[in-house]
Motif scaffolding. Structure first.
Motif, PDB file in Angstrom:
ATOM      1  N   ALA A 335       0.853  -1.185   0.000  1.00 23.95           N
ATOM      2  CA  ALA A 335       0.000   0.000   0.000  1.00 23.95           C
ATOM      3  C   ALA A 335       0.885   1.229   0.000  1.00 23.95           C
ATOM      4  O   ALA A 335       1.840   1.324   0.781  1.00 23.95           O
ATOM      5  N   PHE A 339      -3.550   4.063  -1.196  1.00 25.91           N
ATOM      6  CA  PHE A 339      -3.818   3.122  -2.279  1.00 25.91           C
ATOM      7  C   PHE A 339      -3.154   1.780  -2.008  1.00 25.91           C
ATOM      8  O   PHE A 339      -1.973   1.707  -1.699  1.00 25.91           O
ATOM      9  N   VAL A 340      -3.933   0.714  -2.138  1.00 22.86           N
ATOM     10  CA  VAL A 340      -3.377  -0.631  -2.179  1.00 22.86           C
ATOM     11  C   VAL A 340      -3.012  -0.922  -3.626  1.00 22.86           C
ATOM     12  O   VAL A 340      -3.854  -0.806  -4.519  1.00 22.86           O
TER      13      VAL A 340
END
Length: 350
Positions: A335, A339-340
Motif C-alpha cells: 500500500a 492506495f493498495v
C-alpha cells in the motif's frame, strides 16, 4: 717494545669492525628460530580452531594446507576450502590468508572461485576475477570484515520464483558488529555494486542500462549461523524478532533513481512486512508494471506526485527525486499512501 702497541690496536679495531656483522648474523638466526616457532604455533592454533568449530557443528576442510611467508609474514594456503554445517555446505577454490608477524590480528585473504553454496534446496553459484577480504579481530571477536570483488557473477536457483542471476563490475561489502547495540546482536552492513546487470530488475523496471546499487543497513538478532537450511535460519531470525533497518538503499538505472529508508521484518506467514519511505524519479514504467498497464501506472504516479513528463529523460540531466507516500508491506499487500497497489501479492519467502 715500540712495535707491540700498534699490534694490539689493530686487533682491537678489527674486533669492533666485525662485531656488527656478528650481531646481525645472531639476530637473523634468532629471528629465523622465532619465525619457525610462530609457524608451529599457527599450525597448532589452526588445528585447535578447526577442532573447536567441529564441536560447534561446523566442519572446515583446508585441502593441501601449507604455511609459508618467511621472514615477515605468515601465509596459510588451502588449495580448496570447504565448510559444512547441518544441511548447508559451501566450497571455494584456492584460498590464501596472510598476516604480518607483527600484526597477527589483521588477516588479508585472497579467494579464488568458483563459489558453491547449497542447503539441498536453494543453491548459490558464484564466480569473480579477483576477490579479497580484510579481517580485523580482537580478543573479543570479530571487529570488521571487508570484501572487494571484481566482475562478480552470481546465480541463485531453487527459489519459488525461478532462477535469479546477476553480475557487476565491482562489489564492496563491509560488516561489523554494532558496538552500541551488542544486546540486540546487531550488525552493520554496507555494500555497493557498480554497473550491475540484473535481468529480473530489467523486466520489472524496464530498460537494459546497468544499475549502481548502494546499501547501508543494520540487522538485529544476527547472532551467527546455526547450521540449518536457509528457511530454518530465517525462521530462527523471525522468532527472535529480528529486523532489517534500512538506513539507506539507493539504486540508479539510467534516468531512473530510487532512494529508500525504513524497516522490514517477517510476519507469521513468512512474508516481508514493515514500512519504507521512498524518493524516486522516472519510475512510471515500474508503476505501470505493478498496476497492469502503463496508463494506470501514469495515473497512479500523478496521484502520488510523479509527473511522467517531468521524469522524461533529458540529455545530461540528473534525475530529480520526488518524495512518495510511505510504502507499507502488510498482510501480503503493498500500500502506498491510501492506495493498495493492485495485482501485487507478497509471497512467503520460505
Amino acid at each position: 717494545m715500540d712495535q707491540a702497541a700498534p699490534t694490539g690496536n689493530v686487533r682491537r679495531s678489527r674486533f669492533w669492525l666485525y662485531t656488527p656483522f656478528v650481531l646481525l648474523l645472531l639476530l637473523a638466526i634468532a629471528w629465523s628460530i622465532a619465525w619457525f616457532v610462530i609457524r608451529g604455533r599457527t599450525a597448532e592454533a589452526l588445528d585447535g580452531w578447526i577442532a573447536a568449530e567441529a564441536r560447534s557443528g561446523r566442519q572446515w576442510t583446508c585441502g593441501d594446507r601449507t604455511i609459508v611467508g618467511y621472514p615477515f609474514r605468515i601465509e596459510v594456503i588451502c588449495t580448496t576450502l570447504d565448510v559444512k554445517r547441518g544441511a548447508v555446505s559451501a566450497s571455494f577454490g584456492r584460498t590464501e590468508a596472510v598476516a604480518q608477524v607483527y600484526q597477527p590480528r589483521r588477516i588479508i585473504t585472497e579467494v579464488a572461485g568458483p563459489l558453491h553454496v547449497t542447503d539441498g534446496t536453494v543453491t548459490v553459484d558464484g564466480t569473480w576475477d579477483l576477490l579479497q577480504t580484510s579481517i580485523h579481530v580482537s580478543q573479543s571477536g570479530l571487529q570488521r570484515l571487508s570484501l572487494a570483488a571484481n566482475a562478480p557473477k552470481v546465480t541463485i536457483t531453487g527459489l519459488g520464483g525461478g532462477e535469479i542471476a546477476g553480475s557487476g563490475k565491482h562489489l564492496e561489502l563491509h560488516v561489523r558488529p554494532n558496538p552500541s547495540r551488542r544486546a540486540e546482536f546487531a550488525g552493520d552492513v554496507a555494500a555497493s555494486v557498480t554497473e550491475a546487470r540484473i535481468p529480473i530488475l530489467d523486466a520489472l523496471v524496464g530498460g537494459a542500462e546497468a544499475t549502481n546499487l548502494n546499501m547501508d543497513v543494520t540487522v538485529t538478532q544476527a547472532d551467527g549461523f546455526k547450521g540449518g537450511t536457509i528457511a530454518e535460519e530465517l525462521e530462527l531470525w523471525r522468532k527472535a524478532n529480528g529486523k532489517l533497518e534500512i538506513l539507506m538503499l539507493s539504486a540508479t538505472k539510467g534516468s531512473r533513481q530510487i532512494e529508500t529508508k525504513g524497516e522490514l521484518r517477517l510476519d507469521e506467514q513468512h512474508r516481508p512486512a514493515g514500512q519504507l519511505t521512498i524518493a524516486a524519479a522516472g519510475l512510471d514504467g515500474l508503476l505501470g508494471n505493478l498496476t497492469g498497464g502503463r496508463a494506470s501506472g501514469n495515473l497512479l504516479g500523478m496521484l502520488l506526485g510523479q509527473n511522467p513528463r517531468a521524469n522524461a529523460p533529458q540529455p545530461n540531466a540528473k534525475p530529480q527525486l520526488a518524495s512518495l507516500p510511505p510504502l507499507r508491506l502488510d498482510n501480503g499487500f503493498l500500500a502506498m499512501g491510501p492506495f493498495v497497489i493492485p495485482n501485487v501479492r507478497l509471497q512467503p519467502l520460505y
